[in-house]
Design a protein around this motif. Structure first.
Motif, PDB file in Angstrom:
ATOM      1  N   SER A  48     -32.864 -39.484  33.536  1.00  0.00           N
ATOM      2  CA  SER A  48     -32.678 -40.924  33.714  1.00  0.00           C
ATOM      3  C   SER A  48     -33.973 -41.682  33.470  1.00  0.00           C
ATOM      4  N   GLU A  49     -35.070 -41.150  33.982  1.00  0.00           N
ATOM      5  CA  GLU A  49     -36.362 -41.798  33.817  1.00  0.00           C
ATOM      6  C   GLU A  49     -36.819 -41.757  32.359  1.00  0.00           C
ATOM      7  N   ILE A  50     -36.562 -40.644  31.690  1.00  0.00           N
ATOM      8  CA  ILE A  50     -36.902 -40.530  30.271  1.00  0.00           C
ATOM      9  C   ILE A  50     -36.125 -41.561  29.455  1.00  0.00           C
ATOM     10  N   LEU A  51     -34.864 -41.712  29.772  1.00  0.00           N
ATOM     11  CA  LEU A  51     -34.029 -42.678  29.057  1.00  0.00           C
ATOM     12  C   LEU A  51     -34.575 -44.094  29.206  1.00  0.00           C
ATOM     13  N   ASP A  52     -34.908 -44.469  30.418  1.00  0.00           N
ATOM     14  CA  ASP A  52     -35.403 -45.831  30.654  1.00  0.00           C
ATOM     15  C   ASP A  52     -36.787 -46.045  30.039  1.00  0.00           C
ATOM     16  N   ARG A  53     -37.631 -45.042  30.123  1.00  0.00           N
ATOM     17  CA  ARG A  53     -39.011 -45.193  29.666  1.00  0.00           C
ATOM     18  C   ARG A  53     -39.151 -45.076  28.141  1.00  0.00           C
ATOM     19  N   ASP A  54     -38.492 -44.071  27.564  1.00  0.00           N
ATOM     20  CA  ASP A  54     -38.736 -43.737  26.157  1.00  0.00           C
ATOM     21  C   ASP A  54     -37.596 -44.089  25.205  1.00  0.00           C
ATOM     22  N   ILE A  55     -36.361 -43.962  25.696  1.00  0.00           N
ATOM     23  CA  ILE A  55     -35.197 -44.029  24.805  1.00  0.00           C
ATOM     24  C   ILE A  55     -34.582 -45.418  24.724  1.00  0.00           C
ATOM     25  N   ALA A  56     -34.530 -46.128  25.834  1.00  0.00           N
ATOM     26  CA  ALA A  56     -33.849 -47.427  25.866  1.00  0.00           C
ATOM     27  C   ALA A  56     -34.305 -48.384  24.774  1.00  0.00           C
ATOM     28  N   PRO A  57     -35.615 -48.468  24.456  1.00  0.00           N
ATOM     29  CA  PRO A  57     -36.031 -49.401  23.395  1.00  0.00           C
ATOM     30  C   PRO A  57     -35.549 -49.012  21.999  1.00  0.00           C
ATOM     31  N   LEU A  58     -35.064 -47.777  21.838  1.00  0.00           N
ATOM     32  CA  LEU A  58     -34.694 -47.279  20.512  1.00  0.00           C
ATOM     33  C   LEU A  58     -33.201 -47.375  20.227  1.00  0.00           C
ATOM     34  N   VAL A  59     -32.400 -47.554  21.263  1.00  0.00           N
ATOM     35  CA  VAL A  59     -30.949 -47.496  21.096  1.00  0.00           C
ATOM     36  C   VAL A  59     -30.318 -48.818  21.516  1.00  0.00           C
ATOM     37  N   SER A  60     -29.010 -48.910  21.328  1.00  0.00           N
ATOM     38  CA  SER A  60     -28.309 -50.164  21.637  1.00  0.00           C
ATOM     39  C   SER A  60     -28.131 -50.370  23.134  1.00  0.00           C
ATOM     40  N   LYS A  61     -27.715 -49.315  23.838  1.00  0.00           N
ATOM     41  CA  LYS A  61     -27.466 -49.440  25.276  1.00  0.00           C
ATOM     42  C   LYS A  61     -27.725 -48.113  25.963  1.00  0.00           C
ATOM     43  N   VAL A  62     -28.311 -48.172  27.144  1.00  0.00           N
ATOM     44  CA  VAL A  62     -28.361 -47.043  28.066  1.00  0.00           C
ATOM     45  C   VAL A  62     -27.662 -47.484  29.343  1.00  0.00           C
ATOM     46  N   ILE A  63     -26.619 -46.765  29.708  1.00  0.00           N
ATOM     47  CA  ILE A  63     -25.822 -47.110  30.883  1.00  0.00           C
ATOM     48  C   ILE A  63     -25.970 -45.979  31.897  1.00  0.00           C
ATOM     49  N   HIS A  64     -26.247 -46.320  33.133  1.00  0.00           N
ATOM     50  CA  HIS A  64     -26.416 -45.327  34.187  1.00  0.00           C
ATOM     51  C   HIS A  64     -25.227 -45.362  35.141  1.00  0.00           C
ATOM     52  N   HIS A  65     -24.610 -44.208  35.357  1.00  0.00           N
ATOM     53  CA  HIS A  65     -23.588 -44.103  36.398  1.00  0.00           C
ATOM     54  C   HIS A  65     -24.266 -43.974  37.754  1.00  0.00           C
ATOM     55  N   SER A  66     -23.726 -44.623  38.755  1.00  0.00           N
ATOM     56  CA  SER A  66     -24.261 -44.503  40.111  1.00  0.00           C
ATOM     57  C   SER A  66     -23.768 -43.236  40.798  1.00  0.00           C
ATOM     58  N   LEU A  67     -22.667 -42.666  40.284  1.00  0.00           N
ATOM     59  CA  LEU A  67     -22.125 -41.405  40.780  1.00  0.00           C
ATOM     60  C   LEU A  67     -21.811 -40.511  39.586  1.00  0.00           C
ATOM     61  N   ASN A  68     -22.005 -39.212  39.736  1.00  0.00           N
ATOM     62  CA  ASN A  68     -21.659 -38.277  38.671  1.00  0.00           C
ATOM     63  C   ASN A  68     -20.146 -38.222  38.506  1.00  0.00           C
ATOM     64  N   GLN A  69     -19.677 -38.420  37.285  1.00  0.00           N
ATOM     65  CA  GLN A  69     -18.241 -38.444  37.021  1.00  0.00           C
ATOM     66  C   GLN A  69     -17.790 -37.333  36.081  1.00  0.00           C
ATOM     67  N   GLY A  70     -18.689 -36.765  35.291  1.00  0.00           N
ATOM     68  CA  GLY A  70     -18.305 -35.764  34.312  1.00  0.00           C
ATOM     69  C   GLY A  70     -18.243 -36.355  32.913  1.00  0.00           C
ATOM     70  N   LYS A  71     -18.081 -35.466  31.930  1.00  0.00           N
ATOM     71  CA  LYS A  71     -18.113 -35.904  30.531  1.00  0.00           C
ATOM     72  C   LYS A  71     -17.029 -36.930  30.233  1.00  0.00           C
ATOM     73  N   GLY A  72     -15.821 -36.681  30.707  1.00  0.00           N
ATOM     74  CA  GLY A  72     -14.735 -37.626  30.446  1.00  0.00           C
ATOM     75  C   GLY A  72     -15.020 -38.998  31.022  1.00  0.00           C
ATOM     76  N   GLY A  73     -15.592 -39.032  32.217  1.00  0.00           N
ATOM     77  CA  GLY A  73     -15.934 -40.305  32.828  1.00  0.00           C
ATOM     78  C   GLY A  73     -17.016 -41.038  32.060  1.00  0.00           C
ATOM     79  N   ALA A  74     -18.007 -40.291  31.582  1.00  0.00           N
ATOM     80  CA  ALA A  74     -19.077 -40.898  30.788  1.00  0.00           C
ATOM     81  C   ALA A  74     -18.545 -41.440  29.470  1.00  0.00           C
ATOM     82  N   LEU A  75     -17.653 -40.694  28.842  1.00  0.00           N
ATOM     83  CA  LEU A  75     -17.062 -41.164  27.590  1.00  0.00           C
ATOM     84  C   LEU A  75     -16.207 -42.402  27.806  1.00  0.00           C
ATOM     85  N   ARG A  76     -15.460 -42.423  28.889  1.00  0.00           N
ATOM     86  CA  ARG A  76     -14.639 -43.599  29.195  1.00  0.00           C
ATOM     87  C   ARG A  76     -15.515 -44.852  29.281  1.00  0.00           C
ATOM     88  N   THR A  77     -16.641 -44.726  29.958  1.00  0.00           N
ATOM     89  CA  THR A  77     -17.577 -45.848  30.053  1.00  0.00           C
ATOM     90  C   THR A  77     -18.113 -46.229  28.682  1.00  0.00           C
TER      91      THR A  77
END
Length: 229
Positions: A48-77
């Motif tokens: 999560s920290e790597i995404l915010d620090r290094d990756i977020a400026p390079l991509v369109s969106k970084v979305i963080h789940h507040s609870l772990n949901q699994g791959k299907g949940g992440a894809l739904r989002t």
């Protein structure tokens, strides 16, 4: 559709060792217009920290789940936030090659189909653990029995959809049951589905492969549960 935007959805959970590499490969992939959406599924290893620090400026969106949901949940989002003409799934490991996006995307863009799966088994020898190969083949055959499709790799990561199609599906599964669920539901929609061969570079359990025996049982359950769409 000559000029199009591809939405790339990357579900991510505890991938600190591969996230830089996969994002770089996605950025360098041969698709001019890309919308890259990463959904961090409550990682606990520093991803999560790597995404915010290094990756977020390079991509369109970084979305963080507040609870772990699994791959299907992440894809739904991720699907909910997609705005591109077509949408493809990209796992955050290094098993699939983003340079092959055109193989999976172009049949949809060219009007040959509405959904395209990249098959790891079509016209080529299988790779990875033998038990995983057998499980994948069994699950695909069982899925085909109810969907009346002729797929060789229902469990593949590389699935490409017209955006309106994937956003019309009410996805219920949170973990790896997403694969049989989405296959059953798009089959019931009567859309055109095609497979194309892709390469595959399987990682070991020691390298972080997450799918296991319980996920296989859940997949069987989901095939039966969603056999009517």
């Amino acid at each position: 559709m000559k000029d199009y935007t591809l939405s790339i959805i990357i579900p991510c959970y505890n991938e600190k060792n591969s996230i830089h590499a996969i994002v770089n490969r996605v950025l360098q992939s041969p698709i001019p217009n890309k919308e890259i959406i990463i959904v961090d599924d409550k990682s606990t290893d520093g991803t999560s920290e790597i995404l915010d620090r290094d990756i977020a400026p390079l991509v369109s969106k970084v979305i963080h789940h507040s609870l772990n949901q699994g791959k299907g949940g992440a894809l739904r989002t991720g699907f909910q936030h997609a705005t591109g003409d077509v949408v493809i799934i990209q796992d955050a490991d290094l098993e699939y090659d983003p340079n092959e996006y055109p193989l999976v995307v172009e049949p949809v863009i060219n009007g040959e189909c509405d959904v395209c799966y990249g098959s790891r088994f079509l016209g080529q020898p299988a790779k990875g653990y033998m038990v995983n190969q057998l499980a994948n083949r069994f699950l695909t055959v069982l899925s085909n029995l109810f969907t009346h499709l002729h797929l060789t790799d229902m469990e593949t990561c590389y699935k490409c959809f017209k955006r309106d199609i994937i956003q019309a599906v009410d996805i219920k599964e949170n973990r790896f049951g997403f694969e049989p669920e989405i296959t059953a539901k798009v089959a019931r929609m009567g859309v055109r589905i095609k497979e194309v061969p892709i390469s595959y570079h399987p990682r070991t359990n020691e390298e972080g492969k997450k799918i296991g025996f319980k996920d296989g049982l859940r997949a069987i359950y989901c095939i039966l549960k969603y056999r009517n769409g």
